[in-house]
Motif scaffolding. Structure first.
Motif, PDB file in Angstrom:
ATOM      1  N   ALA A   9       0.850  -1.195   0.000  1.00 40.07           N
ATOM      2  CA  ALA A   9       0.000   0.000   0.000  1.00 40.07           C
ATOM      3  C   ALA A   9       0.881   1.239   0.000  1.00 40.07           C
ATOM      4  O   ALA A   9       1.858   1.314   0.744  1.00 40.07           O
ATOM      5  CB  ALA A   9      -0.915   0.000   1.231  1.00 40.07           C
ATOM      6  N   LEU A  10       0.537   2.206  -0.849  1.00 36.32           N
ATOM      7  CA  LEU A  10       1.303   3.450  -0.935  1.00 36.32           C
ATOM      8  C   LEU A  10       0.379   4.646  -0.797  1.00 36.32           C
ATOM      9  O   LEU A  10      -0.785   4.597  -1.180  1.00 36.32           O
ATOM     10  CB  LEU A  10       2.052   3.537  -2.275  1.00 36.32           C
ATOM     11  CG  LEU A  10       3.102   2.470  -2.555  1.00 36.32           C
ATOM     12  CD1 LEU A  10       3.705   2.672  -3.943  1.00 36.32           C
ATOM     13  CD2 LEU A  10       4.206   2.488  -1.495  1.00 36.32           C
ATOM     14  N   PRO A  35       8.041   7.284   5.532  1.00 43.15           N
ATOM     15  CA  PRO A  35       8.464   8.113   4.390  1.00 43.15           C
ATOM     16  C   PRO A  35       9.330   7.305   3.416  1.00 43.15           C
ATOM     17  O   PRO A  35      10.266   6.618   3.832  1.00 43.15           O
ATOM     18  CB  PRO A  35       9.272   9.241   5.054  1.00 43.15           C
ATOM     19  CG  PRO A  35       8.827   9.241   6.485  1.00 43.15           C
ATOM     20  CD  PRO A  35       8.527   7.816   6.814  1.00 43.15           C
ATOM     21  N   LEU A  36       9.011   7.410   2.156  1.00 40.06           N
ATOM     22  CA  LEU A  36       9.791   6.720   1.133  1.00 40.06           C
ATOM     23  C   LEU A  36      10.616   7.716   0.323  1.00 40.06           C
ATOM     24  O   LEU A  36      11.823   7.801   0.479  1.00 40.06           O
ATOM     25  CB  LEU A  36       8.863   5.908   0.223  1.00 40.06           C
ATOM     26  CG  LEU A  36       8.072   4.781   0.906  1.00 40.06           C
ATOM     27  CD1 LEU A  36       7.102   4.137  -0.089  1.00 40.06           C
ATOM     28  CD2 LEU A  36       9.007   3.745   1.500  1.00 40.06           C
ATOM     29  N   VAL A  37       9.952   8.498  -0.537  1.00 42.13           N
ATOM     30  CA  VAL A  37      10.677   9.418  -1.422  1.00 42.13           C
ATOM     31  C   VAL A  37       9.886  10.710  -1.599  1.00 42.13           C
ATOM     32  O   VAL A  37       8.681  10.675  -1.870  1.00 42.13           O
ATOM     33  CB  VAL A  37      10.924   8.785  -2.814  1.00 42.13           C
ATOM     34  CG1 VAL A  37      11.603   9.790  -3.745  1.00 42.13           C
ATOM     35  CG2 VAL A  37      11.762   7.528  -2.689  1.00 42.13           C
ATOM     36  N   ARG A 168       5.992  17.126  -2.277  1.00 40.57           N
ATOM     37  CA  ARG A 168       5.150  16.056  -2.789  1.00 40.57           C
ATOM     38  C   ARG A 168       5.951  14.765  -2.671  1.00 40.57           C
ATOM     39  O   ARG A 168       7.121  14.727  -3.063  1.00 40.57           O
ATOM     40  CB  ARG A 168       4.754  16.289  -4.246  1.00 40.57           C
ATOM     41  CG  ARG A 168       3.863  17.501  -4.468  1.00 40.57           C
ATOM     42  CD  ARG A 168       3.351  17.554  -5.892  1.00 40.57           C
ATOM     43  NE  ARG A 168       2.530  18.733  -6.130  1.00 40.57           N
ATOM     44  CZ  ARG A 168       1.855  18.953  -7.251  1.00 40.57           C
ATOM     45  NH1 ARG A 168       1.902  18.068  -8.236  1.00 40.57           N
ATOM     46  NH2 ARG A 168       1.134  20.047  -7.405  1.00 40.57           N
ATOM     47  N   GLY A 169       5.342  13.751  -2.113  1.00 40.92           N
ATOM     48  CA  GLY A 169       6.105  12.531  -1.903  1.00 40.92           C
ATOM     49  C   GLY A 169       5.245  11.297  -1.767  1.00 40.92           C
ATOM     50  O   GLY A 169       4.012  11.355  -1.815  1.00 40.92           O
ATOM     51  N   VAL A 170       5.920  10.175  -1.595  1.00 40.40           N
ATOM     52  CA  VAL A 170       5.268   8.877  -1.438  1.00 40.40           C
ATOM     53  C   VAL A 170       5.635   8.309  -0.073  1.00 40.40           C
ATOM     54  O   VAL A 170       6.802   8.324   0.323  1.00 40.40           O
ATOM     55  CB  VAL A 170       5.690   7.893  -2.544  1.00 40.40           C
ATOM     56  CG1 VAL A 170       4.927   6.577  -2.414  1.00 40.40           C
ATOM     57  CG2 VAL A 170       5.468   8.490  -3.924  1.00 40.40           C
ATOM     58  N   TYR A 183      12.741  -1.663  -1.244  1.00 40.04           N
ATOM     59  CA  TYR A 183      12.224  -2.006  -2.572  1.00 40.04           C
ATOM     60  C   TYR A 183      11.492  -0.814  -3.178  1.00 40.04           C
ATOM     61  O   TYR A 183      11.726  -0.458  -4.345  1.00 40.04           O
ATOM     62  CB  TYR A 183      11.282  -3.208  -2.487  1.00 40.04           C
ATOM     63  CG  TYR A 183      10.493  -3.428  -3.753  1.00 40.04           C
ATOM     64  CD1 TYR A 183      11.046  -4.115  -4.829  1.00 40.04           C
ATOM     65  CD2 TYR A 183       9.197  -2.909  -3.890  1.00 40.04           C
ATOM     66  CE1 TYR A 183      10.329  -4.296  -6.011  1.00 40.04           C
ATOM     67  CE2 TYR A 183       8.478  -3.085  -5.065  1.00 40.04           C
ATOM     68  CZ  TYR A 183       9.045  -3.778  -6.121  1.00 40.04           C
ATOM     69  OH  TYR A 183       8.342  -3.930  -7.296  1.00 40.04           O
ATOM     70  N   TRP A 184      10.616  -0.194  -2.404  1.00 39.92           N
ATOM     71  CA  TRP A 184       9.827   0.905  -2.948  1.00 39.92           C
ATOM     72  C   TRP A 184      10.680   2.143  -3.202  1.00 39.92           C
ATOM     73  O   TRP A 184      10.478   2.862  -4.187  1.00 39.92           O
ATOM     74  CB  TRP A 184       8.659   1.244  -2.018  1.00 39.92           C
ATOM     75  CG  TRP A 184       7.520   0.281  -2.159  1.00 39.92           C
ATOM     76  CD1 TRP A 184       7.015  -0.559  -1.207  1.00 39.92           C
ATOM     77  CD2 TRP A 184       6.755   0.049  -3.337  1.00 39.92           C
ATOM     78  NE1 TRP A 184       5.983  -1.304  -1.721  1.00 39.92           N
ATOM     79  CE2 TRP A 184       5.797  -0.941  -3.033  1.00 39.92           C
ATOM     80  CE3 TRP A 184       6.776   0.576  -4.617  1.00 39.92           C
ATOM     81  CZ2 TRP A 184       4.880  -1.419  -3.961  1.00 39.92           C
ATOM     82  CZ3 TRP A 184       5.859   0.116  -5.547  1.00 39.92           C
ATOM     83  CH2 TRP A 184       4.935  -0.869  -5.224  1.00 39.92           C
ATOM     84  N   ILE A 185      11.637   2.400  -2.335  1.00 40.18           N
ATOM     85  CA  ILE A 185      12.528   3.542  -2.570  1.00 40.18           C
ATOM     86  C   ILE A 185      13.263   3.360  -3.892  1.00 40.18           C
ATOM     87  O   ILE A 185      13.319   4.276  -4.730  1.00 40.18           O
ATOM     88  CB  ILE A 185      13.509   3.711  -1.400  1.00 40.18           C
ATOM     89  CG1 ILE A 185      12.769   4.234  -0.163  1.00 40.18           C
ATOM     90  CG2 ILE A 185      14.644   4.667  -1.786  1.00 40.18           C
ATOM     91  CD1 ILE A 185      13.647   4.333   1.077  1.00 40.18           C
ATOM     92  N   ASP A 186      13.839   2.181  -4.108  1.00 39.43           N
ATOM     93  CA  ASP A 186      14.572   1.920  -5.352  1.00 39.43           C
ATOM     94  C   ASP A 186      13.643   2.024  -6.565  1.00 39.43           C
ATOM     95  O   ASP A 186      14.027   2.565  -7.612  1.00 39.43           O
ATOM     96  CB  ASP A 186      15.215   0.531  -5.306  1.00 39.43           C
ATOM     97  CG  ASP A 186      16.356   0.438  -4.301  1.00 39.43           C
ATOM     98  OD1 ASP A 186      16.849   1.504  -3.877  1.00 39.43           O
ATOM     99  OD2 ASP A 186      16.727  -0.693  -3.927  1.00 39.43           O
ATOM    100  N   SER A 187      12.423   1.518  -6.439  1.00 43.13           N
ATOM    101  CA  SER A 187      11.487   1.524  -7.564  1.00 43.13           C
ATOM    102  C   SER A 187      11.059   2.947  -7.917  1.00 43.13           C
ATOM    103  O   SER A 187      10.959   3.311  -9.094  1.00 43.13           O
ATOM    104  CB  SER A 187      10.255   0.678  -7.229  1.00 43.13           C
ATOM    105  OG  SER A 187      10.610  -0.670  -7.028  1.00 43.13           O
TER     106      SER A 187
END
Length: 232
Positions: A9-10, A35-37, A168-170, A183-187
């Motif tokens: 989930a994002l 926090p991801l990116v 703005r971020g994910v 995984y999500w950061i790299d993607s």
């Protein structure tokens, strides 16, 4: 929040994630997510009708000290409200008319319901290009790299200590595994190398930004302190 621990989930969010808890009684803060990116930053510009009696944001603030100026805002916690807060800190006096979206704010300005309007550069640009509105200033750190808006000075250039930048971020739910976060950061970082991402930045007149993982988390903590000062 209900997806705690779910690595599939994002949440795409922006600075309202910091400001909502400062104004409303909501059951979360940014700390309740992972926090991801941060993939972009956004700012605001201020526009007025083409026959308005001021040409700059400095003149607008000076005029508002003698007579309260009516401005629009798309929400109490978004970038529009930050513009008003910055101008009031510089001595301005404004009567704020709430709207549901930036489009409604600009429609209100077109219809003469308000006198000035903060708006995203992408939303305001067509009206400036058509001559319906004139741009008084931008609240960005630097002028926009744009053939239409490039001549619009920043508020700082006009002698105002006023700047508005939102992120703005994910983010992911709280409690995901480190391998899921990585995984999500790299993607996401890989996606930011695509033409689609660069087109998005250009078309929306956004400011490119890349902060991932702990750096994004540190930024959010600093931004939270800044927003607490604005909305205290």
């Amino acid at each position: 929040m209900s997806e705690q621990g779910n690595g599939n989930a994002l949440l795409v969010a922006e600075s309202a994630l910091n400001t909502l808890p400062l104004v409303y009684d909501v059951p979360f803060t940014y700390r309740d997510f992972t926090p991801l990116v941060m993939f972009a930053q956004d700012s605001r510009m201020v526009v007025a009708s083409s026959d308005a009696p001021y040409e700059t944001c400095a003149e607008l603030i000076e005029a508002s000290q003698d007579q309260t100026v009516k401005t629009g805002s798309s929400g109490r916690t978004g970038a529009d409200s930050l513009v008003t807060a910055e101008f009031e800190r510089s001595g301005g006096q404004f009567s704020v008319v709430p709207y549901g979206s930036t489009g409604e704010v600009l429609t209100g300005l077109l219809g003469g319901q308000i006198e000035v309007a903060p708006a995203s550069a992408a939303s305001a640009k067509p009206y400036v290009e058509s001559g319906d509105f004139k741009a008084l200033c931008t609240l960005s750190e630097e002028r926009y790299d744009d053939p239409v808006l490039g001549d619009v000075p920043t508020a700082v250039e006009q002698g105002l200590d006023a700047e508005v930048t939102i992120w703005r971020g994910v983010l992911a739910p709280d409690g995901i595994a480190p391998v899921q976060r990585d995984y999500w950061i790299d993607s996401i970082l890989e996606a930011m190398e695509s033409d689609t991402y660069h087109d998005y930045i250009r078309d929306d007149l956004l400011i490119p930004a890349v902060l991932a993982g702990e750096e994004f988390e540190e930024y959010l903590a600093e931004h939270d302190e800044q927003m607490a000062e604005v909305f205290q």
